[in-house]
Design an enzyme around this catalytic site. Structure first.
Site, short mmCIF file in Angstrom:
data_model
loop_
_atom_site.label_atom_id
_atom_site.label_comp_id
_atom_site.label_asym_id
_atom_site.label_seq_id
_atom_site.Cartn_x
_atom_site.Cartn_y
_atom_site.Cartn_z
N HIS A 192 54.21 12.18 49.89
CA HIS A 192 53.19 11.59 50.99
C HIS A 192 52.28 12.14 51.77
CE1 HIS A 192 57.96 9.83 52.74
NE2 HIS A 192 57.55 8.94 51.56
N SER A 207 65.59 11.38 57.31
CA SER A 207 66.95 10.50 57.63
C SER A 207 67.01 9.51 56.26
CB SER A 207 66.21 9.73 59.08
OG SER A 207 65.25 9.71 58.70
N ARG A 229 47.67 16.25 65.24
CA ARG A 229 48.37 16.43 64.83
C ARG A 229 48.48 17.80 63.79
NH1 ARG A 229 51.17 12.33 60.79
NH2 ARG A 229 52.65 14.01 60.34
N ASN A 243 71.51 18.83 57.63
CA ASN A 243 71.17 17.71 58.64
C ASN A 243 71.60 18.16 59.94
OD1 ASN A 243 69.93 15.53 60.24
ND2 ASN A 243 69.25 15.36 58.06
N TYR A 272 45.74 11.69 63.69
CA TYR A 272 45.91 12.72 62.87
C TYR A 272 45.10 13.96 62.89
CZ TYR A 272 48.27 10.06 59.86
OH TYR A 272 49.73 9.31 59.46
N ALA A 299 68.77 23.97 59.94
CA ALA A 299 68.25 24.23 58.96
C ALA A 299 67.80 25.84 58.96
CB ALA A 299 67.13 23.10 58.26
N ASN A 313 57.02 15.75 53.63
CA ASN A 313 56.09 16.36 54.80
C ASN A 313 54.29 17.01 53.98
OD1 ASN A 313 58.51 16.25 55.63
ND2 ASN A 313 59.09 19.15 56.19
N GLU A 359 72.62 15.98 61.82
CA GLU A 359 73.40 14.43 61.75
C GLU A 359 73.42 14.32 60.92
OE1 GLU A 359 71.29 12.50 65.33
OE2 GLU A 359 70.06 11.51 63.18
N GLY A 378 66.77 17.98 55.96
CA GLY A 378 66.26 17.35 56.97
C GLY A 378 65.13 15.78 57.17
C1 BJW Z 1 66.75 18.58 61.35
C2 BJW Z 1 66.61 19.71 62.01
C3 BJW Z 1 67.09 21.08 61.94
C4 BJW Z 1 65.96 17.53 62.91
N1 BJW Z 1 67.73 20.64 60.60
N2 BJW Z 1 67.87 18.83 60.69
C5 BJW Z 1 62.86 -0.69 49.89
C6 BJW Z 1 64.11 -1.24 50.86
C7 BJW Z 1 63.21 -1.20 52.07
C8 BJW Z 1 62.06 -1.40 52.97
C9 BJW Z 1 61.47 -0.25 51.80
C10 BJW Z 1 61.92 -0.42 50.56
N3 BJW Z 1 60.55 0.22 49.76
C11 BJW Z 1 59.98 0.62 50.49
C12 BJW Z 1 60.06 0.29 51.57
C13 BJW Z 1 59.03 0.06 53.03
C14 BJW Z 1 58.44 1.35 53.65
C15 BJW Z 1 60.35 1.95 54.20
O1 BJW Z 1 60.78 2.86 52.87
N4 BJW Z 1 60.26 1.56 55.06
C16 BJW Z 1 61.55 1.42 55.66
C17 BJW Z 1 61.28 3.07 56.92
C18 BJW Z 1 62.61 0.83 55.79
N5 BJW Z 1 58.07 2.28 52.78
C19 BJW Z 1 56.71 2.05 51.93
O2 BJW Z 1 55.94 1.68 52.64
C20 BJW Z 1 56.73 3.05 50.85
N6 BJW Z 1 55.75 2.69 50.41
C21 BJW Z 1 55.94 2.17 49.53
O3 BJW Z 1 57.65 2.15 49.33
O4 BJW Z 1 55.32 1.21 48.17
C22 BJW Z 1 55.04 0.49 47.42
C23 BJW Z 1 54.57 0.06 47.21
C24 BJW Z 1 54.06 -0.64 45.47
C25 BJW Z 1 53.25 -0.64 44.77
C26 BJW Z 1 51.94 -1.14 45.29
C27 BJW Z 1 52.29 -0.63 46.99
C28 BJW Z 1 53.20 -0.32 47.22
C29 BJW Z 1 55.66 4.24 50.96
C30 BJW Z 1 55.66 5.27 52.40
C31 BJW Z 1 55.42 6.30 53.19
C32 BJW Z 1 55.62 6.96 54.70
N7 BJW Z 1 54.70 7.54 55.18
C33 BJW Z 1 55.52 7.97 56.31
C34 BJW Z 1 53.87 8.77 57.11
C35 BJW Z 1 53.21 9.78 56.48
C36 BJW Z 1 52.44 9.97 56.98
C37 BJW Z 1 51.99 11.12 58.07
O5 BJW Z 1 53.13 12.50 57.83
O6 BJW Z 1 51.17 10.70 58.87
O7 BJW Z 1 56.05 9.50 56.18
S1 BJW Z 1 56.55 7.39 57.58
C38 BJW Z 1 57.24 9.18 57.87
O8 BJW Z 1 58.87 8.85 57.67
C39 BJW Z 1 56.56 10.21 57.22
C40 BJW Z 1 58.24 10.70 56.66
O9 BJW Z 1 57.71 11.28 55.49
C41 BJW Z 1 59.12 9.96 56.69
C42 BJW Z 1 60.13 9.97 56.38
O10 BJW Z 1 60.52 10.40 57.06
P1 BJW Z 1 61.46 11.84 57.50
O11 BJW Z 1 60.87 12.67 56.81
O12 BJW Z 1 63.18 11.46 57.15
O13 BJW Z 1 62.00 12.71 59.23
P2 BJW Z 1 62.43 12.03 60.47
O14 BJW Z 1 62.10 12.22 61.45
O15 BJW Z 1 63.04 9.94 60.12
O16 BJW Z 1 64.14 12.33 59.79
C43 BJW Z 1 64.39 14.09 60.25
C44 BJW Z 1 65.59 13.82 60.01
O17 BJW Z 1 65.91 15.77 60.58
C45 BJW Z 1 66.27 14.10 60.57
O18 BJW Z 1 67.81 12.97 60.43
C46 BJW Z 1 67.31 14.74 61.85
O19 BJW Z 1 68.55 14.34 62.41
C47 BJW Z 1 67.14 15.82 60.30
N8 BJW Z 1 66.70 17.26 61.50
N9 BJW Z 1 65.59 18.61 63.05
C48 BJW Z 1 68.23 20.02 59.53
N10 BJW Z 1 66.23 21.78 62.95
#
Ligand code: BJW
Length: 258
Positions: free
Chosen positions: A117, A187, A68, A211, A65, A229, A100, A213, A185
């Site tokens: 988040h 996934s 970052r 996005n 962190y 974007a 974000n 893609e 933006g």
């Molecule tokens: C462009 C571009 C350009 C590039 N122009 N586009 C149901 C089913 C399955 C699993 C689960 C479920 N429910 C919960 C889960 C578990 C889990 C989960 O979802 N896992 C999956 C991965 C399978 N979820 C959780 O654990 C969440 N908690 C929860 O549900 O709790 C339930 C609960 C209830 C009660 C008590 C206890 C628990 C929490 C999720 C937390 C995610 N945390 C992170 C880290 C945050 C801190 C940090 O930053 O350090 O969040 S992980 C990371 O992924 C971060 C992001 O916000 C998040 C999403 O990612 P994002 O933003 O989509 O980024 P990318 O990199 O994936 O995609 C980028 C996109 O941009 C791509 O598509 C590119 O193509 C595009 N792009 N350049 C336009 N220039």
């Protein structure tokens, strides 16, 4: 592709919700998580973004962190952030839901934001639960400690943790009642954020996606725009690249009586 209806839809809309992910900050130089250059290519989420990882090795997690925070401190909002900020000024009822943690939307001028988040410019005391802004990219020590002596953690949401109750409630309220939802933006792989556009669609919203893609949401989106974007959004929204050139507001009070 068919001609975009988005501008017309926005002009008629009372309620607009925008969902953003890491891709909106990519052109600012902030790394995304997934994809060829993504953070999860070189770092394991299990080692850095879970409460178990922090309990095991708080220093390692904080080093990540710290890196970052320093990187993001040197980044500036880009044209996509600016376009979204300008959109807020043109819409009667607007909410930006962002996954974000970088704070760039606020720096671009967006005011109505829900940070699903958390925010890496805040720290939380593990003992007291108190949250404080810590804007200086240089932390006093790694891991940092609270005045009470307990460990501080970044005020972000890790895998397996619940999202902030207020934030997720506001997000659900917004997607259940919006006329237009714009998704930029992300996934759309991480829940519950990934479900929000589907809920909006099920409640009758017009859903548009930008996005690099196709994503799992592309199949349900009314329109999908592939590309950067920062290039697509200003053109799509009809927003001049200098946000100051916009009229302060073109809101119609009659369009959406309260
Ligand atoms: C462009 C571009 C350009 C590039 N122009 N586009 C149901 C089913 C399955 C699993 C689960 C479920 N429910 C919960 C889960 C578990 C889990 C989960 O979802 N896992 C999956 C991965 C399978 N979820 C959780 O654990 C969440 N908690 C929860 O549900 O709790 C339930 C609960 C209830 C009660 C008590 C206890 C628990 C929490 C999720 C937390 C995610 N945390 C992170 C880290 C945050 C801190 C940090 O930053 O350090 O969040 S992980 C990371 O992924 C971060 C992001 O916000 C998040 C999403 O990612 P994002 O933003 O989509 O980024 P990318 O990199 O994936 O995609 C980028 C996109 O941009 C791509 O598509 C590119 O193509 C595009 N792009 N350049 C336009 N220039």
């Amino acid at each position: 592709m068919k001609e975009s209806q988005l501008r017309g839809r926005l002009a008629d809309a009372c309620r607009v919700t925008v969902l953003t992910g890491a891709g909106v900050s990519a052109e600012s130089g902030v790394p995304t998580f997934r994809g060829p250059e993504g953070l999860w290519r070189s770092h394991r989420a299990e080692d850095l973004a879970t409460p178990e990882a922090f309990a095991r090795d708080p220093r390692l997690v904080w080093e990540w962190y710290d890196w970052r925070r320093r990187l993001i401190a040197g980044c500036r909002p880009n044209a996509a952030h600016a376009a979204i900020a300008s959109l807020e000024a043109r819409v009667p009822d607007f909410l930006l839901i962002t996954q974000n943690v970088d704070g760039l939307h606020r720096r671009a001028g967006t005011r109505r934001i829900v940070e699903l988040h958390g925010n890496l410019w805040r720290v939380r005391c593990l003992a007291e639960g108190s949250v404080e802004e810590y804007l200086d990219p240089s932390l006093p020590s790694l891991p940092p400690h609270c005045r009470c002596g307990a460990l501080l953690r970044p005020d972000v949401v890790w895998f397996g943790e619940a999202l902030p109750t207020d934030a997720i409630r506001q997000a659900y309220d917004a997607v259940e009642s919006c006329d237009v939802m714009l998704v930029v933006g992300t996934s759309a792989l991480v829940q519950p954020a990934a479900s929000l556009p589907r809920i909006a669609k099920a409640h009758g919203a017009y859903v548009a996606e930008v996005n690099l893609e196709p994503t799992p949401l592309s199949a349900i989106a009314d329109e999908s725009h592939l590309g950067r974007a920062g290039e697509i959004l200003p053109a799509l929204l009809g927003i001049p690249s200098a946000p100051d050139a916009l009229p302060a507001t073109t809101r119609s009070e009659t369009r959406c009586p309260r």
